[in-house]
Design a protein around this motif. Sequence first.
Motif, mmCIF file in Angstrom:
data_model
loop_
_atom_site.group_PDB
_atom_site.id
_atom_site.type_symbol
_atom_site.label_atom_id
_atom_site.label_comp_id
_atom_site.label_asym_id
_atom_site.label_seq_id
_atom_site.Cartn_x
_atom_site.Cartn_y
_atom_site.Cartn_z
ATOM 1 N N ILE A 67 31.098 69.570 3.696
ATOM 2 C CA ILE A 67 31.397 69.488 4.672
ATOM 3 C C ILE A 67 31.016 71.139 5.190
ATOM 4 C CG2 ILE A 67 32.675 68.608 6.914
ATOM 5 C CD1 ILE A 67 31.312 66.371 5.925
ATOM 6 N N LEU A 68 30.610 71.320 6.638
ATOM 7 C CA LEU A 68 30.536 72.492 7.314
ATOM 8 C C LEU A 68 32.205 73.035 8.403
ATOM 9 C CD1 LEU A 68 27.494 74.008 6.731
ATOM 10 C CD2 LEU A 68 28.753 74.197 5.273
ATOM 11 N N LEU A 69 31.760 70.928 8.943
ATOM 12 C CA LEU A 69 32.452 71.780 10.990
ATOM 13 C C LEU A 69 32.680 70.383 10.606
ATOM 14 C CD1 LEU A 69 34.044 72.830 13.071
ATOM 15 C CD2 LEU A 69 32.039 73.654 13.582
ATOM 16 N N SER A 70 33.891 69.668 11.109
ATOM 17 C CA SER A 70 34.032 68.946 12.388
ATOM 18 C C SER A 70 34.640 68.890 13.564
ATOM 19 C CB SER A 70 34.468 67.797 11.282
ATOM 20 O OG SER A 70 34.634 66.286 11.582
ATOM 21 N N CYS A 71 34.419 68.244 14.660
ATOM 22 C CA CYS A 71 34.711 69.772 15.908
ATOM 23 C C CYS A 71 34.539 68.330 16.944
ATOM 24 C CB CYS A 71 34.770 70.314 15.601
ATOM 25 S SG CYS A 71 32.752 71.431 16.261
ATOM 26 N N TYR A 72 35.803 68.829 18.076
ATOM 27 C CA TYR A 72 34.983 68.246 19.331
ATOM 28 C C TYR A 72 35.080 69.272 19.860
ATOM 29 C CZ TYR A 72 36.633 66.164 23.578
ATOM 30 O OH TYR A 72 36.106 66.428 25.315
ATOM 31 N N VAL A 73 33.667 68.900 21.047
ATOM 32 C CA VAL A 73 33.075 70.322 21.870
ATOM 33 C C VAL A 73 33.082 69.363 22.960
ATOM 34 C CG1 VAL A 73 31.147 70.914 22.339
ATOM 35 C CG2 VAL A 73 31.137 70.476 20.147
ATOM 36 N N GLY A 74 33.759 70.197 24.040
ATOM 37 C CA GLY A 74 33.809 69.558 25.650
ATOM 38 C C GLY A 74 33.303 69.966 26.349
ATOM 39 N N LYS A 75 33.762 69.432 27.419
ATOM 40 C CA LYS A 75 32.824 70.038 28.595
ATOM 41 C C LYS A 75 32.708 70.895 29.234
ATOM 42 C CE LYS A 75 33.446 64.886 31.627
ATOM 43 N NZ LYS A 75 33.167 64.437 32.044
ATOM 44 N N GLY A 76 31.260 71.841 29.051
ATOM 45 C CA GLY A 76 31.662 73.622 29.189
ATOM 46 C C GLY A 76 31.031 74.080 28.128
ATOM 47 N N ALA A 95 25.541 64.959 16.036
ATOM 48 C CA ALA A 95 26.465 64.981 17.211
ATOM 49 C C ALA A 95 26.422 63.364 17.963
ATOM 50 C CB ALA A 95 25.851 66.106 18.054
ATOM 51 N N PHE A 96 27.413 63.168 18.141
ATOM 52 C CA PHE A 96 27.593 61.989 18.947
ATOM 53 C C PHE A 96 28.255 62.113 20.661
ATOM 54 C CE2 PHE A 96 28.131 57.134 18.557
ATOM 55 C CZ PHE A 96 29.105 57.123 20.679
ATOM 56 N N HIS A 97 27.637 62.189 21.730
ATOM 57 C CA HIS A 97 27.627 62.537 22.777
ATOM 58 C C HIS A 97 27.889 61.013 23.624
ATOM 59 C CE1 HIS A 97 25.329 66.017 23.303
ATOM 60 N NE2 HIS A 97 24.517 65.769 21.766
ATOM 61 N N THR A 98 29.041 61.438 23.797
ATOM 62 C CA THR A 98 29.938 60.713 24.337
ATOM 63 C C THR A 98 30.000 60.435 26.311
ATOM 64 O OG1 THR A 98 32.212 62.166 24.542
ATOM 65 C CG2 THR A 98 32.214 60.351 23.178
ATOM 66 N N SER A 99 29.972 61.623 26.492
ATOM 67 C CA SER A 99 29.554 61.503 27.838
ATOM 68 C C SER A 99 28.651 63.120 28.299
ATOM 69 C CB SER A 99 30.799 62.264 28.970
ATOM 70 O OG SER A 99 31.048 63.311 28.790
ATOM 71 N N GLY A 100 27.320 63.048 29.628
ATOM 72 C CA GLY A 100 26.971 63.861 30.451
ATOM 73 C C GLY A 100 25.157 63.659 29.814
ATOM 74 N N ILE A 101 24.462 64.667 30.244
ATOM 75 C CA ILE A 101 23.013 64.395 29.473
ATOM 76 C C ILE A 101 22.965 65.866 29.091
ATOM 77 C CG2 ILE A 101 21.032 63.704 30.396
ATOM 78 C CD1 ILE A 101 21.621 62.176 31.983
ATOM 79 N N LYS A 102 22.053 66.208 27.866
ATOM 80 C CA LYS A 102 21.706 66.928 27.107
ATOM 81 C C LYS A 102 20.138 67.095 26.752
ATOM 82 C CE LYS A 102 26.930 69.228 26.051
ATOM 83 N NZ LYS A 102 27.475 69.794 25.257
ATOM 84 N N THR A 118 15.928 64.393 24.796
ATOM 85 C CA THR A 118 17.121 64.233 25.567
ATOM 86 C C THR A 118 18.404 63.185 25.882
ATOM 87 O OG1 THR A 118 16.050 64.524 27.368
ATOM 88 C CG2 THR A 118 17.678 64.085 28.183
ATOM 89 N N VAL A 119 19.646 63.450 25.194
ATOM 90 C CA VAL A 119 20.329 62.617 24.865
ATOM 91 C C VAL A 119 21.380 61.893 26.090
ATOM 92 C CG1 VAL A 119 21.772 62.565 23.057
ATOM 93 C CG2 VAL A 119 20.383 64.112 22.729
ATOM 94 N N ARG A 120 22.218 61.049 25.237
ATOM 95 C CA ARG A 120 22.879 61.002 26.851
ATOM 96 C C ARG A 120 24.310 59.641 25.887
ATOM 97 N NH1 ARG A 120 17.810 60.052 28.447
ATOM 98 N NH2 ARG A 120 17.495 60.828 30.880
ATOM 99 N N PRO A 121 25.233 59.171 26.659
ATOM 100 C CA PRO A 121 26.025 58.580 26.357
ATOM 101 C C PRO A 121 25.575 57.628 24.790
ATOM 102 C CG PRO A 121 26.215 59.060 28.383
ATOM 103 C CD PRO A 121 24.809 59.322 28.418
ATOM 104 N N ALA A 164 27.287 67.951 32.790
ATOM 105 C CA ALA A 164 27.959 68.601 31.741
ATOM 106 C C ALA A 164 29.154 67.132 30.854
ATOM 107 C CB ALA A 164 29.542 69.073 32.972
ATOM 108 N N GLY A 165 29.053 67.599 30.322
ATOM 109 C CA GLY A 165 29.561 66.381 29.277
ATOM 110 C C GLY A 165 30.276 66.354 27.572
ATOM 111 N N ASP A 166 30.801 66.030 27.083
ATOM 112 C CA ASP A 166 31.007 66.590 26.005
ATOM 113 C C ASP A 166 30.704 65.157 24.247
ATOM 114 O OD1 ASP A 166 32.377 63.800 26.191
ATOM 115 O OD2 ASP A 166 34.908 64.624 26.053
ATOM 116 N N CYS A 167 30.853 65.775 23.146
ATOM 117 C CA CYS A 167 30.498 64.925 21.729
ATOM 118 C C CYS A 167 31.423 65.530 20.856
ATOM 119 C CB CYS A 167 29.073 65.409 21.949
ATOM 120 S SG CYS A 167 28.842 67.428 21.332
#
Length: 252
Positions: A10-19, A34-41, A52-55, A74-77
Amino acid sequence: MEYDFNIDKILLSCYVGKGMGMKIHRNRSGHGLAFHTSGIKTYIFDDSTKITVRPNEIIYLPKHSNYEVYAEVAGDCYAINFDISEEKSFAPFMIKIKNIVSVLAHFKTSQSVWEYKSRGYIMKCKAELYQIIYNIQQEYFSEYLSNAKLEIIKPGIEYIHKEYTKQHIDIEALSVMCGITPEYFRKIFRTYYGTSPVKYINELKISHAKELLASGMYSVTEVAFQSGYTDTSFFSREFKKNTGVTPKDYRI
């Protein structure tokens, strides 16, 4: 999805917030989910592949890949980066998750365990990643479930989401609501959600408990009762079994 993953590191497990997060990625050091919980990227790879990834969707990011990320909304994952024992190359892909509660809980637990780094955290993170991959594979290869069948258990699902913190939910009672046998209820439920009703309900409780603990407004005892547990000791054991840390440590 047919590959038998052997997680090496495991190299990293993290939360990536908006922005947050990098826009340009070059020669990724490991594989990533990466599990996207909000936003569209939108992810654009150097071979012109565009995803394109959505919630409630997961994107797989290959090792050594190059890509740019554009946040349309803008969203987080939550993300896990890892290495496998073989030098394999896979194409990037996206999958929409049906069992949102369970899969998101595994991402959150992995992130929490990685952050606290208590004894055995590496193995716990690997276990959570294996569970995530298992759930993805189960959903990917699950048999087709018609809308008509899903409608059959809809009253039971609605009842679970309404009452899971208030009382013990009996599977036999849920099946009566739906007019089917308990065995058939479990079969339809597992086909769609990739887990048993009992485990799904418990994951809902633990997810709710995490939110209450994170708020810092309640004691462990209050969190236990508000999450549907009548025994604080049992709640603490279940919480640690699911997250790798005690409720008290999680709240710090």
